[in-house]
Motif scaffolding. Structure first.
Motif, PDB file in Angstrom:
ATOM      1  N   MET A 161       3.261   4.250 -15.633  1.00 54.79           N
ATOM      2  CA  MET A 161       4.087   4.839 -16.671  1.00 54.79           C
ATOM      3  C   MET A 161       4.146   6.349 -16.469  1.00 54.79           C
ATOM      4  O   MET A 161       3.141   6.997 -16.187  1.00 54.79           O
ATOM      5  CB  MET A 161       3.481   4.500 -18.035  1.00 54.79           C
ATOM      6  N   ASN A 162       5.336   6.919 -16.619  1.00 58.85           N
ATOM      7  CA  ASN A 162       5.519   8.356 -16.472  1.00 58.85           C
ATOM      8  C   ASN A 162       4.909   9.090 -17.657  1.00 58.85           C
ATOM      9  O   ASN A 162       4.949   8.594 -18.784  1.00 58.85           O
ATOM     10  CB  ASN A 162       7.009   8.690 -16.385  1.00 58.85           C
ATOM     11  N   PRO A 163       4.392  10.293 -17.424  1.00 57.00           N
ATOM     12  CA  PRO A 163       3.856  11.063 -18.558  1.00 57.00           C
ATOM     13  C   PRO A 163       4.993  11.442 -19.504  1.00 57.00           C
ATOM     14  O   PRO A 163       6.134  11.637 -19.075  1.00 57.00           O
ATOM     15  CB  PRO A 163       3.244  12.298 -17.906  1.00 57.00           C
ATOM     16  N   PRO A 164       4.705  11.527 -20.790  1.00 60.61           N
ATOM     17  CA  PRO A 164       5.758  11.874 -21.754  1.00 60.61           C
ATOM     18  C   PRO A 164       6.297  13.274 -21.493  1.00 60.61           C
ATOM     19  O   PRO A 164       5.564  14.170 -21.077  1.00 60.61           O
ATOM     20  CB  PRO A 164       5.050  11.782 -23.103  1.00 60.61           C
ATOM     21  N   LYS A 165       7.594  13.440 -21.755  1.00 61.14           N
ATOM     22  CA  LYS A 165       8.229  14.746 -21.585  1.00 61.14           C
ATOM     23  C   LYS A 165       8.409  15.442 -22.921  1.00 61.14           C
ATOM     24  O   LYS A 165       8.750  16.612 -22.975  1.00 61.14           O
ATOM     25  CB  LYS A 165       9.582  14.583 -20.886  1.00 61.14           C
ATOM     26  N   HIS A 166       8.198  14.719 -24.000  1.00 61.38           N
ATOM     27  CA  HIS A 166       8.366  15.244 -25.347  1.00 61.38           C
ATOM     28  C   HIS A 166       7.427  14.475 -26.266  1.00 61.38           C
ATOM     29  O   HIS A 166       7.111  13.316 -25.991  1.00 61.38           O
ATOM     30  CB  HIS A 166       9.831  15.038 -25.780  1.00 61.38           C
ATOM     31  N   HIS A 167       6.982  15.094 -27.327  1.00 64.14           N
ATOM     32  CA  HIS A 167       6.088  14.366 -28.240  1.00 64.14           C
ATOM     33  C   HIS A 167       6.781  13.145 -28.833  1.00 64.14           C
ATOM     34  O   HIS A 167       6.125  12.174 -29.201  1.00 64.14           O
ATOM     35  CB  HIS A 167       5.528  15.291 -29.326  1.00 64.14           C
ATOM     36  N   TRP A 168       8.126  13.139 -28.874  1.00 65.87           N
ATOM     37  CA  TRP A 168       8.867  11.977 -29.386  1.00 65.87           C
ATOM     38  C   TRP A 168       8.693  10.746 -28.498  1.00 65.87           C
ATOM     39  O   TRP A 168       8.950   9.634 -28.941  1.00 65.87           O
ATOM     40  CB  TRP A 168      10.364  12.270 -29.474  1.00 65.87           C
ATOM     41  N   ASP A 169       8.296  10.966 -27.255  1.00 69.42           N
ATOM     42  CA  ASP A 169       8.106   9.839 -26.340  1.00 69.42           C
ATOM     43  C   ASP A 169       6.888   8.993 -26.708  1.00 69.42           C
ATOM     44  O   ASP A 169       6.705   7.906 -26.164  1.00 69.42           O
ATOM     45  CB  ASP A 169       7.969  10.336 -24.890  1.00 69.42           C
ATOM     46  N   LEU A 170       6.085   9.491 -27.630  1.00 70.13           N
ATOM     47  CA  LEU A 170       4.894   8.773 -28.095  1.00 70.13           C
ATOM     48  C   LEU A 170       5.116   8.316 -29.532  1.00 70.13           C
ATOM     49  O   LEU A 170       5.574   9.097 -30.370  1.00 70.13           O
ATOM     50  CB  LEU A 170       3.673   9.700 -28.052  1.00 70.13           C
ATOM     51  N   ASP A 171       4.775   7.051 -29.812  1.00 61.38           N
ATOM     52  CA  ASP A 171       4.842   6.638 -31.211  1.00 61.38           C
ATOM     53  C   ASP A 171       3.724   7.356 -31.965  1.00 61.38           C
ATOM     54  O   ASP A 171       2.879   8.028 -31.367  1.00 61.38           O
ATOM     55  CB  ASP A 171       4.777   5.116 -31.358  1.00 61.38           C
ATOM     56  N   ASP A 172       3.723   7.255 -33.288  1.00 60.54           N
ATOM     57  CA  ASP A 172       2.772   8.028 -34.088  1.00 60.54           C
ATOM     58  C   ASP A 172       1.325   7.792 -33.692  1.00 60.54           C
ATOM     59  O   ASP A 172       0.542   8.740 -33.573  1.00 60.54           O
ATOM     60  CB  ASP A 172       2.951   7.725 -35.582  1.00 60.54           C
ATOM     61  N   ARG A 181       0.037   6.710 -30.822  1.00 66.07           N
ATOM     62  CA  ARG A 181      -0.260   7.265 -29.498  1.00 66.07           C
ATOM     63  C   ARG A 181      -0.242   8.796 -29.518  1.00 66.07           C
ATOM     64  O   ARG A 181      -1.023   9.444 -28.829  1.00 66.07           O
ATOM     65  CB  ARG A 181       0.725   6.728 -28.457  1.00 66.07           C
ATOM     66  N   PHE A 182       0.635   9.373 -30.320  1.00 62.31           N
ATOM     67  CA  PHE A 182       0.677  10.825 -30.479  1.00 62.31           C
ATOM     68  C   PHE A 182      -0.643  11.334 -31.055  1.00 62.31           C
ATOM     69  O   PHE A 182      -1.258  12.270 -30.523  1.00 62.31           O
ATOM     70  CB  PHE A 182       1.860  11.216 -31.376  1.00 62.31           C
ATOM     71  N   ILE A 183      -1.111  10.707 -32.137  1.00 58.19           N
ATOM     72  CA  ILE A 183      -2.374  11.111 -32.764  1.00 58.19           C
ATOM     73  C   ILE A 183      -3.539  10.895 -31.806  1.00 58.19           C
ATOM     74  O   ILE A 183      -4.415  11.755 -31.671  1.00 58.19           O
ATOM     75  CB  ILE A 183      -2.598  10.358 -34.097  1.00 58.19           C
ATOM     76  N   GLU A 184      -3.555   9.756 -31.129  1.00 57.69           N
ATOM     77  CA  GLU A 184      -4.641   9.479 -30.182  1.00 57.69           C
ATOM     78  C   GLU A 184      -4.675  10.529 -29.071  1.00 57.69           C
ATOM     79  O   GLU A 184      -5.738  11.044 -28.721  1.00 57.69           O
ATOM     80  CB  GLU A 184      -4.487   8.086 -29.576  1.00 57.69           C
ATOM     81  N   ALA A 185      -3.515  10.844 -28.511  1.00 59.80           N
ATOM     82  CA  ALA A 185      -3.447  11.842 -27.434  1.00 59.80           C
ATOM     83  C   ALA A 185      -3.892  13.211 -27.941  1.00 59.80           C
ATOM     84  O   ALA A 185      -4.625  13.930 -27.261  1.00 59.80           O
ATOM     85  CB  ALA A 185      -2.034  11.907 -26.858  1.00 59.80           C
ATOM     86  N   PHE A 186      -3.473  13.563 -29.154  1.00 60.95           N
ATOM     87  CA  PHE A 186      -3.888  14.845 -29.736  1.00 60.95           C
ATOM     88  C   PHE A 186      -5.401  14.865 -29.952  1.00 60.95           C
ATOM     89  O   PHE A 186      -6.087  15.803 -29.536  1.00 60.95           O
ATOM     90  CB  PHE A 186      -3.158  15.109 -31.058  1.00 60.95           C
ATOM     91  N   GLU A 187      -5.921  13.846 -30.600  1.00 62.46           N
ATOM     92  CA  GLU A 187      -7.342  13.829 -30.966  1.00 62.46           C
ATOM     93  C   GLU A 187      -8.269  13.726 -29.763  1.00 62.46           C
ATOM     94  O   GLU A 187      -9.401  14.211 -29.816  1.00 62.46           O
ATOM     95  CB  GLU A 187      -7.617  12.705 -31.966  1.00 62.46           C
ATOM     96  N   THR A 188      -7.820  13.089 -28.695  1.00 61.20           N
ATOM     97  CA  THR A 188      -8.661  12.992 -27.492  1.00 61.20           C
ATOM     98  C   THR A 188      -8.468  14.177 -26.561  1.00 61.20           C
ATOM     99  O   THR A 188      -9.176  14.303 -25.562  1.00 61.20           O
ATOM    100  CB  THR A 188      -8.372  11.688 -26.714  1.00 61.20           C
ATOM    101  N   GLY A 189      -7.482  15.016 -26.860  1.00 61.66           N
ATOM    102  CA  GLY A 189      -7.221  16.180 -26.020  1.00 61.66           C
ATOM    103  C   GLY A 189      -6.354  15.882 -24.817  1.00 61.66           C
ATOM    104  O   GLY A 189      -6.152  16.746 -23.962  1.00 61.66           O
ATOM    105  N   SER A 190      -5.827  14.663 -24.731  1.00 61.87           N
ATOM    106  CA  SER A 190      -5.013  14.309 -23.561  1.00 61.87           C
ATOM    107  C   SER A 190      -3.534  14.660 -23.737  1.00 61.87           C
ATOM    108  O   SER A 190      -2.764  14.542 -22.782  1.00 61.87           O
ATOM    109  CB  SER A 190      -5.166  12.816 -23.240  1.00 61.87           C
TER     110      SER A 190
END
Length: 140
Positions: A1-12, A14-23
């Motif tokens: 899977m390609n890395p997201p190009k915008h925060h919209w590419d992540l559902d809520d 996955r967005f929170i998980e990526a933020f909270e884990t620092g990824s």
């Protein structure tokens, strides 16, 4: 899977998980993404815990991806309070619709804060490290 190009590419979640884990890439964590974070936390936890989670999370994100000098306590708290204010008036069920309903949060945020603060909030050393309540109009 390609890395997201915008925060919209992540559902809520996955967005929170990526933020909270620092990824979450710092390039994706723009002003709109900050508003989205506040919106999701407010929806899930209420104002008090949303403020705590946003402050702690953004501070940690800044330390992980920067030099730890960008985090601004008052700006973060004021942002959550502003999002919460508009959420109480909102008829939207999603952040996408919410930001369309209240575009001022995205495009004229500084002017919104200027209605609450007479001093230069962004350049105030005390406001950067601790929450300073508005000196003009309190947040409701």
């Amino acid at each position: 899977m390609n890395p997201p190009k915008h925060h919209w590419d992540l559902d809520d979640s996955r967005f929170i998980e990526a933020f909270e884990t620092g990824s979450l890439s710092p390039s994706l964590f723009n002003h709109e993404a900050h508003l989205r974070l506040a919106y999701i936390y407010l929806k899930n936890f209420g104002e008090e815990l949303a403020i705590e989670k946003c402050c702690n999370g953004i501070c940690e994100f800044d330390q992980l991806h920067g030099d730890g000098t960008k985090f601004h306590k008052t700006l973060t708290v004021a942002s959550v309070k502003a999002v919460h204010h508009f959420m109480r008036k909102s008829k939207s069920a999603t952040f996408d619709d919410f930001i369309v309903e209240f575009p001022r949060l995205k495009i004229s945020f500084k002017q919104l804060l200027d209605q609450h603060y007479a001093f230069d909030l962004l350049n105030n050393a005390k406001a950067k490290s601790e929450y300073v309540a508005p000196d003009l109009i309190p947040f409701d």
